[in-house]
Design a protein around this motif. Structure first.
Motif, short mmCIF file in Angstrom:
data_model
loop_
_atom_site.label_atom_id
_atom_site.label_comp_id
_atom_site.label_asym_id
_atom_site.label_seq_id
_atom_site.Cartn_x
_atom_site.Cartn_y
_atom_site.Cartn_z
N ARG A 1 0.83 -1.21 0.00
CA ARG A 1 0.00 0.00 0.00
C ARG A 1 0.87 1.26 0.00
NH1 ARG A 1 -5.34 0.77 0.96
NH2 ARG A 1 -5.53 -1.43 1.56
N ASP A 2 1.90 1.27 0.87
CA ASP A 2 2.80 2.43 0.88
C ASP A 2 3.57 2.54 -0.43
OD1 ASP A 2 2.08 3.46 3.27
OD2 ASP A 2 3.96 3.01 4.32
N ALA A 3 3.91 1.40 -1.03
CA ALA A 3 4.60 1.43 -2.32
C ALA A 3 3.70 2.05 -3.39
CB ALA A 3 5.03 0.03 -2.72
N LEU A 4 2.41 1.72 -3.35
CA LEU A 4 1.47 2.28 -4.31
C LEU A 4 1.23 3.76 -4.06
CD1 LEU A 4 -1.05 -0.70 -4.42
CD2 LEU A 4 0.33 0.11 -6.34
N HIS A 5 1.26 4.18 -2.80
CA HIS A 5 1.16 5.61 -2.50
C HIS A 5 2.36 6.37 -3.06
CE1 HIS A 5 -2.44 5.82 -0.12
NE2 HIS A 5 -2.00 5.01 0.81
N GLY A 6 3.52 5.72 -3.11
CA GLY A 6 4.73 6.38 -3.59
C GLY A 6 5.62 6.90 -2.49
N ARG A 7 5.49 6.33 -1.28
CA ARG A 7 6.34 6.80 -0.18
C ARG A 7 7.82 6.64 -0.51
NH1 ARG A 7 8.53 5.15 4.81
NH2 ARG A 7 8.12 2.96 4.36
N TRP A 8 8.15 5.57 -1.23
CA TRP A 8 9.55 5.31 -1.63
C TRP A 8 10.05 6.33 -2.64
CZ3 TRP A 8 10.22 4.37 -6.87
CH2 TRP A 8 9.05 4.11 -7.59
N LEU A 9 9.12 6.94 -3.38
CA LEU A 9 9.49 7.89 -4.43
C LEU A 9 9.54 9.32 -3.93
CD1 LEU A 9 10.07 8.10 -7.50
CD2 LEU A 9 7.59 8.33 -7.85
N VAL B 1 2.94 7.90 -6.80
CA VAL B 1 3.44 7.13 -7.94
C VAL B 1 2.41 7.04 -9.06
CG1 VAL B 1 2.65 4.85 -7.16
CG2 VAL B 1 4.76 5.03 -8.50
N HIS B 2 1.15 7.33 -8.76
CA HIS B 2 0.09 7.23 -9.76
C HIS B 2 0.36 8.08 -11.01
CE1 HIS B 2 -3.89 6.95 -11.54
NE2 HIS B 2 -4.05 8.26 -11.42
N PRO B 3 0.77 9.36 -10.87
CA PRO B 3 1.05 10.14 -12.08
C PRO B 3 2.15 9.54 -12.94
CG PRO B 3 0.83 11.58 -10.18
CD PRO B 3 0.89 10.19 -9.65
N LEU B 4 3.10 8.86 -12.32
CA LEU B 4 4.17 8.22 -13.08
C LEU B 4 3.64 7.02 -13.85
CD1 LEU B 4 7.19 7.78 -13.76
CD2 LEU B 4 7.38 6.48 -11.63
N ALA C 1 -2.74 -0.22 -17.58
CA ALA C 1 -3.79 0.54 -16.93
C ALA C 1 -4.13 0.00 -15.54
CB ALA C 1 -5.05 0.55 -17.81
N GLY C 2 -4.00 -1.32 -15.35
CA GLY C 2 -4.36 -1.92 -14.07
C GLY C 2 -3.53 -1.40 -12.91
N PRO C 3 -2.19 -1.49 -12.96
CA PRO C 3 -1.37 -0.94 -11.86
C PRO C 3 -1.59 0.55 -11.63
CG PRO C 3 -0.06 -2.39 -13.27
CD PRO C 3 -1.38 -2.20 -13.96
N ALA C 4 -1.77 1.30 -12.72
CA ALA C 4 -2.00 2.74 -12.56
C ALA C 4 -3.32 2.99 -11.84
CB ALA C 4 -2.01 3.41 -13.93
N ALA C 5 -4.34 2.21 -12.18
CA ALA C 5 -5.65 2.37 -11.53
C ALA C 5 -5.58 1.99 -10.06
CB ALA C 5 -6.70 1.53 -12.25
N LEU C 6 -4.85 0.94 -9.72
CA LEU C 6 -4.74 0.52 -8.33
C LEU C 6 -4.03 1.59 -7.50
CD1 LEU C 6 -5.20 -1.62 -6.18
CD2 LEU C 6 -3.08 -2.73 -6.91
#
Length: 304
Positions: A49-57, A61-64, A100-105
């Motif tokens: 969940r944190d990886a999908l939020h982009g905490r590591w970035l 991360v969604h715009p990427l 599209a799937g990973p971006a949507a998640l």
């Protein structure tokens, strides 16, 4: 006939902005938003969940991730305008659908932690992008079954839906500040030097206390052993009041969306916050607590 007071368009505001402002205020989808939010929050994603939020970035991360489907579909549209390039266009449509799937998640986990007005716009953003996926799915099916004209037509319709979704995404990011660092201005507002924030006795051990420096709210916490920590009070995620949160294990938890920050340096231990909190150095002088904003650029020195 005059417009109702709550529906009057602001002077100088164009029709599109009026529609978007109306969307932000429209409560009709709130029940569906609440149900969907609960479902997204209940997904067993664990550390992902944190990886999908982009905490590591350091930012969402969604715009990427959306660059791949949008870029693929736009490129497919260009090839569809050229003779003899339908096969390449079909491949790009498929690449866009796979991405599209990973971006949507990633977008969904961010959306589930937004304010009410933001979730209303975000829901329509998601509907537009879902329509785009459906249209591109139809486009790919038509292409593989030899109906190239229909495939191109569905592709252009899908690109239109993507454009609507992108416009709404831009409104979320730039008008509503979704995903922005809400603590970014602190180093530009707080003046240099030490600032007195109260007597030692004003800070009960282990309790979050709110103070203000140059009109910037600051969280001050006194440890049981006597050490003091200070962070910018407004959470970097959506400006939640950390001083109303819970202090435990050397961290403070935002009461709004559960972001966790380390008191010693403001590091975002857990999302949805993707940026750390500005931290202050502390000292005690003549029985009073003083704080000074920790400025990383000055600590590193020029050229480092």
């Amino acid at each position: 006939m005059s417009e109702k007071p709550g529906r009057r368009r602001r002077i100088g505001q164009n029709r599109m902005l009026s529609l978007l402002d109306a969307l932000e205020r429209d409560p009709r989808a709130d029940a569906a938003i609440d149900a969907l939010t609960r479902k997204v929050r209940s997904l067993p994603l664990g550390p992902a969940r944190d990886a999908l939020h982009g905490r590591w970035l350091g930012h969402p991360v969604h715009p990427l991730l959306v660059q791949v489907p949008v870029g693929s579909w736009l490129s497919a549209a260009v090839l569809d305008l050229l003779p003899g390039r339908s096969r390449g266009a079909g491949v790009l449509v498929g690449v866009g659908l796979a991405a599209a799937g990973p971006a949507a998640l990633a977008g969904a986990v961010d959306w589930a932690e937004l304010r009410r007005e933001q979730t209303r716009v975000g829901l329509v953003h998601a509907v537009a992008n879902t329509a785009a996926v459906g249209l591109y799915g139809a486009s790919l099916l038509c292409r593989v079954t030899g109906r190239k004209g229909a495939g191109r037509a569905y592709g252009f319709l899908g690109l239109t839906a993507v454009g609507v979704g992108g416009m709404l995404g831009g409104h979320l990011a730039y008008r509503q500040a979704s995903g922005a660092n809400h603590a970014e201005e602190v180093p530009h507002v707080v003046s240099e030097g030490w600032h007195r924030v109260g007597a030692v006795a004003d800070f009960p051990a282990g309790e979050p206390v709110r103070r203000s420096v140059d009109d910037v709210p600051v969280l001050v916490v006194r440890e049981t052993g006597g050490a003091f920590h200070a962070l910018a009070d407004r959470c970097s995620h959506l400006a939640g009041p950390l001083s109303e949160g819970t202090v435990a294990d050397g961290c403070v938890t935002c009461p709004w969306h559960g972001s966790v920050f380390r008191l010693s340096d403001g590091w975002n231990v857990r999302g949805p916050a993707t940026a750390p909190q500005p931290a202050f150095d502390t000292r005690v002088v003549d029985g009073h607590v003083e704080i000074s904003l920790r400025r990383e650029d000055e600590a590193d020195g020029p050229g480092e």
